[in-house]
Design an enzyme around this catalytic site. Sequence first.
Site, PDB file in Angstrom:
ATOM      1  CD  GLU A 240      -3.093  -1.194   2.118  1.00 37.14           C
ATOM      2  OE1 GLU A 240      -2.958  -0.514   3.137  1.00 37.14           O
ATOM      3  OE2 GLU A 240      -4.118  -1.865   1.864  1.00 37.14           O
TER       4      GLU A 240
ATOM      5  CD  GLU B 290      -4.119  -5.907   2.311  1.00 37.93           C
ATOM      6  OE1 GLU B 290      -4.928  -5.245   2.986  1.00 37.93           O
ATOM      7  OE2 GLU B 290      -2.898  -5.747   2.387  1.00 37.93           O
TER       8      GLU B 290
END
Length: 429
Positions: free
Chosen positions: A212, A334
């Site tokens: 991320e 995710e």
Amino acid sequence: MLVGHGLVYLIICLASSVAFIYISFGDLAFQFMEKKMSFVGREGAHFLVDGTPFYVNGWNSYWLMIQSVEEATRPRITAMFKTASSLGLTVCRTWAFNDGTYKALQISPGLFDETVFKALDRVVMEARRHRIRLLLSLANDWKDYGGKVQYVKWAWEAGVGLSSSNDSFFFDQSIRSYFKNYIKAILTRRNHLTGIEYRDDPTIFGWELMNEPHCPSDPSGDTLQNWIEEMANYVKSIDKKHMLTIGFEGFYGPSSPAQKLLVNPAEHFSRLGLDFIRNSKVPALDFTSVHIYPDLWLPEGTDEEEKIAFVSRWAASHIKDGHNELRKPVLFTEFGLSSKNRNASDSLYAEFYKHVFDLIYKSAKKKGAGSGSFIWQLIEGGMEEFHDEFGIVTGEKPSLRKLLKEQSCRLGKISHRRRWAWRSTEKGC
Ligand SMILES: *[C@@H]1O[C@H](CO)[C@@H](O)[C@H](O)[C@H]1NC(C)=O
Ligand SMILES: *[C@@H]1O[C@H](CO)[C@@H](O)[C@H](O)[C@H]1NC(C)=O
């Protein structure tokens, strides 16, 4: 004496050839084992293994390496792979980093703890033993397990960092060098158990540059784009066998048309320095990723129907981009629901997971770019310390177990060597 010498020579000769045969045979046995697992590659927007499609029903367990350091917690790794294997899961996304914190792999720039490296070796070997592949992430944007903050601190302490901004991870040349050294150390690591360098090991599904990445200090996206290009090319200069991705959530940025920006969960997500299409187009990247967190991203109080509607828009938009704009596979690396303000009987759980699985399956069925999903996150019983609000012990959630199995079964039917990937529970299909 001559005879004696000859005899001694003969004995030495025999002994060494026995040793030679033994060593060669050991080697051969390993090569034979190696032959049974091929690298996952891609052609356009699809993953391939041995020329046949490969769709992923995967999961996240970021904790494997650190739990593999101590003997007391090590059995959790085998238990997790066993559980996953019984559900037909084929790829695990996990951290191949721990920078400067407790049980660090990288103690300081370029200095590694061999004990922790051995723990990672063990994770790789255990995965292989369970016929599971690994998507390995190389750094963290968050401060957990070090992250970019740790790199910035190192550079600052060494007097080579130019800025105390956490985003200097992306633009500072000294920090870029630190990270490149790290990449090289991991990719060229020779597994002490198998003798295989990570870059030559088909157990590894692919690499992820960073979990991320966000670079809000440059919302134009130029800084992150430049970093991605440099790091992706660097990875490929060392390892051409594995696939590579960035590791981000898939937020649209400034180069996207206004229509796409509206797909973001809220306006401010377009100012994180990320730019889904532009970033994903970098030629050295093989596939792209999407994360799905309606509970974290949508305003508090958003009702459940709207959450599901968001998931549909968000996923469909990226799958379409993968097919039309990028010609690269898209993985939902995710996705999860928070257990906050929610209990096990909450109907959104079943609906949410099924919805995500359906989106992937439908895409795969019509040969779209949607190529798999990784639930966040699976843990084993007795791991309270790793139980973030998204943790799941599958044994405690029979309905989710059923969904995961069904997804493995239906993806297995359209995937590579069904028999091989789904050995242990095929009867369950
Ligand atoms: C960098 O990130 C850390 C951890 O999130 C935070 O405590 C710190 O204030 C940040 N530094 C700067 C200069 O923003
Ligand atoms: C928990 O479940 C019950 C139904 O079994 C429901 O009435 C209740 O509102 C739920 N609580 C929360 C916090 O979601």
